[in-house]
Design an enzyme around this catalytic site. Structure first.
Site, short mmCIF file in Angstrom:
data_model
loop_
_atom_site.label_atom_id
_atom_site.label_comp_id
_atom_site.label_asym_id
_atom_site.label_seq_id
_atom_site.Cartn_x
_atom_site.Cartn_y
_atom_site.Cartn_z
N ARG A 103 -11.16 2.25 -9.52
CA ARG A 103 -10.24 3.37 -9.66
C ARG A 103 -10.37 3.99 -11.06
O ARG A 103 -10.97 3.39 -11.95
CB ARG A 103 -8.80 2.90 -9.42
CG ARG A 103 -8.55 2.49 -7.98
CD ARG A 103 -7.10 2.20 -7.72
NE ARG A 103 -6.87 1.94 -6.31
CZ ARG A 103 -5.67 1.77 -5.77
NH1 ARG A 103 -4.59 1.82 -6.53
NH2 ARG A 103 -5.54 1.54 -4.47
N SER B 284 -8.36 -5.10 4.60
CA SER B 284 -8.92 -4.80 3.27
C SER B 284 -9.32 -6.03 2.45
O SER B 284 -8.89 -6.17 1.30
CB SER B 284 -7.92 -3.94 2.47
OG SER B 284 -7.70 -2.72 3.13
N ARG C 244 -0.07 8.85 -10.09
CA ARG C 244 -0.12 7.63 -9.29
C ARG C 244 0.61 6.46 -9.96
O ARG C 244 1.24 5.64 -9.29
CB ARG C 244 -1.58 7.24 -9.04
CG ARG C 244 -2.32 8.20 -8.12
CD ARG C 244 -3.79 7.81 -8.00
NE ARG C 244 -3.94 6.48 -7.46
CZ ARG C 244 -3.96 6.20 -6.16
NH1 ARG C 244 -3.83 7.17 -5.26
NH2 ARG C 244 -4.10 4.96 -5.73
N ASP D 137 0.83 -1.21 0.00
CA ASP D 137 0.00 0.00 0.00
C ASP D 137 0.86 1.26 0.00
O ASP D 137 1.97 1.26 0.55
CB ASP D 137 -0.90 -0.02 1.24
CG ASP D 137 -2.06 0.96 1.13
OD1 ASP D 137 -2.38 1.38 0.00
OD2 ASP D 137 -2.65 1.29 2.17
N ARG E 295 1.58 -4.80 6.28
CA ARG E 295 0.93 -3.77 5.46
C ARG E 295 1.73 -2.48 5.55
O ARG E 295 2.07 -2.01 6.64
CB ARG E 295 -0.51 -3.50 5.90
CG ARG E 295 -1.17 -2.43 5.01
CD ARG E 295 -2.64 -2.28 5.23
NE ARG E 295 -3.19 -1.37 4.21
CZ ARG E 295 -4.43 -1.39 3.78
NH1 ARG E 295 -5.28 -2.28 4.25
NH2 ARG E 295 -4.85 -0.53 2.86
N GLU F 222 -12.00 -4.56 -5.81
CA GLU F 222 -12.45 -3.18 -5.62
C GLU F 222 -11.61 -2.18 -6.42
O GLU F 222 -12.04 -1.07 -6.71
CB GLU F 222 -12.40 -2.80 -4.13
CG GLU F 222 -13.42 -3.51 -3.26
CD GLU F 222 -12.98 -4.90 -2.81
OE1 GLU F 222 -11.84 -5.31 -3.15
OE2 GLU F 222 -13.77 -5.59 -2.14
N ASN F 223 -10.39 -2.58 -6.80
CA ASN F 223 -9.50 -1.67 -7.53
C ASN F 223 -10.02 -1.34 -8.93
O ASN F 223 -9.56 -0.36 -9.54
CB ASN F 223 -8.09 -2.25 -7.64
CG ASN F 223 -7.32 -2.21 -6.35
OD1 ASN F 223 -6.42 -3.02 -6.12
ND2 ASN F 223 -7.66 -1.28 -5.44
N TRP F 224 -10.96 -2.13 -9.44
CA TRP F 224 -11.54 -1.80 -10.74
C TRP F 224 -12.29 -0.46 -10.69
O TRP F 224 -12.56 0.16 -11.73
CB TRP F 224 -12.52 -2.88 -11.20
CG TRP F 224 -11.88 -4.21 -11.50
CD1 TRP F 224 -12.02 -5.37 -10.80
CD2 TRP F 224 -11.00 -4.53 -12.59
NE1 TRP F 224 -11.29 -6.38 -11.36
CE2 TRP F 224 -10.66 -5.89 -12.47
CE3 TRP F 224 -10.46 -3.78 -13.64
CZ2 TRP F 224 -9.80 -6.54 -13.37
CZ3 TRP F 224 -9.61 -4.41 -14.54
CH2 TRP F 224 -9.28 -5.77 -14.41
#
Length: 255
Positions: free
Chosen positions: A81, A206, A43, A30, A198, A77-79
């Site tokens: 973004r 997460s 990013r 992360d 992490r 969940e990153n989709w």
């Protein structure tokens, strides 16, 4: 969390008890985006610089004798973004896999992957399968990438598979226990992680290996992933080795 002096940081590897190494380490990588923002960069710049941390962590674990390293590379969940970032991440995945095959083979590291992999873009999925195939005979360490991964998805998927086998008569409901359930998880061919690291200062897991981390030791560091180096890995392992893992027992029982 234990604090280390500058002198201790220089000699952390010698502080590791090689007889008490975790067999499996899981990492949530992360802070790439915040690292890039700190330098006034997009990013994607952070994600690209995070590749060095992946290489150092993998090689360091293999050198120590860690048998399994699992990295949370891309969650379901990153989709959500921005599309530009997601596309860049998938392109970086293809580029990195093709570049790192030689390094993986040189270090005798086998690549593995968990998650809903068929939902990856075709080029990414193809590059992933090629790298897995090209490293399948390596046996020093297994490096697993969690891609399009969600622990809730994994648990639900395993439950559906068990339900299908119960319906077809392959499994008796009375046979279902922890050992059987684990055989339906994506991680069925590896032990549960003893240590989860992490980076970036966030203190949550997460949706990562929820079932498998029931008894994992959790280690959080403020370091952003692109700055994570082998000394930081050593520090996490030393911290882990100073903890008492009781698994429900008392200290007296363990003694």
């Amino acid at each position: 969390m234990q604090k280390f002096s500058r002198i201790e940081n220089m000699d952390l590897k010698s502080q590791i008890n090689m007889d008490l190494l975790p067999e499996h380490i899981a990492i949530i990588m992360d802070g790439n985006g915040r690292w890039a923002k700190k330098y006034g960069k997009p990013r994607v710049f952070g994600h690209r610089n995070g590749v060095k941390a992946v290489r150092e962590s993998s090689e360091s674990c293999a050198e120590l004798g860690i048998k399994y390293l699992t990295l949370y590379a891309f969650s379901t969940e990153n989709w959500n973004r921005p599309k530009l970032e997601v596309n860049a991440l998938m392109a970086l995945l293809v580029e990195t896999l093709r570049k790192e095959v030689e390094t993986l083979n040189k270090n005798n590291i086998r690549l593995n992957a968990i998650g809903d992999l068929t939902k990856l873009p075709p080029k990414s999925y193809k590059a992933l399968l090629e790298c897995i195939e090209n490293t399948k005979h390596n046996d020093r360490m297994t490096l697993t990438l969690a891609l399009n991964y969600s622990s809730r998805w994994e648990i639900l998927h395993a439950t559906k598979l068990i339900a299908e086998d119960v319906k077809s008569g392959k499994v008796d409901p009375d046979q279902i226990d922890d050992d059987l359930f684990k055989t339906y998880l994506d991680t069925h061919n590896m032990p549960d992680p003893e240590l989860m690291i992490r980076t970036s200062g966030e203190k949550r897991i997460s949706n990562y290996l929820l079932y498998q981390m029931a008894y994992s030791e959790l280690y959080f560091t403020d370091i952003y992933w692109p700055d994570f180096r082998r000394e930081d890995l050593y520090k996490a392992i030393v911290d882990y080795q100073q903890r008492e893992r009781r698994f429900g027992k008392t200290s007296e029982q363990l003694g």
